[in-house]
Design a protein around this motif. Structure first.
Motif: not given
Length: 85
Positions: A40-41, A44, A50, A56, A60
């Motif tokens: 997420c960071r 950003e 996001k 995501q 991951e």
């Protein structure tokens, strides 16, 4: 880039590899070792947004397999990062 050679050169550049490692270290410092927060960071910082839910999940899994530095490298070579819209 519009040429494969230039794209591969950027992707494999020692400079880009070092910057990706610095980027990954920044993310680790800011959010720790949890992959969901790291992904997420990274989005950003690199893309000013996001990640979508599917991004995501996939990223991951990518971090678990290849490492955070490689995610940073991929984001820094994405069209969304390289080109202003």
């Amino acid at each position: 880039s519009i040429t494969p050679t230039q794209s591969l050169g950027l992707f494999n550049s020692p400079f880009v590899l070092r910057q990706a490692d610095f980027f990954a270290e920044r993310i680790r410092t800011e959010v720790g070792d949890q992959a969901p927060a790291q992904v997420c960071r990274a989005f950003e910082i690199a893309l000013a947004r996001k990640p979508a839910a599917d991004e995501q999940v996939r990223m991951e899994a990518f971090v678990a397999e290849a490492g955070l530095g490689q995610l940073c490298r991929v984001l820094m070579n994405s069209s969304e990062f390289l080109y202003i819209q």
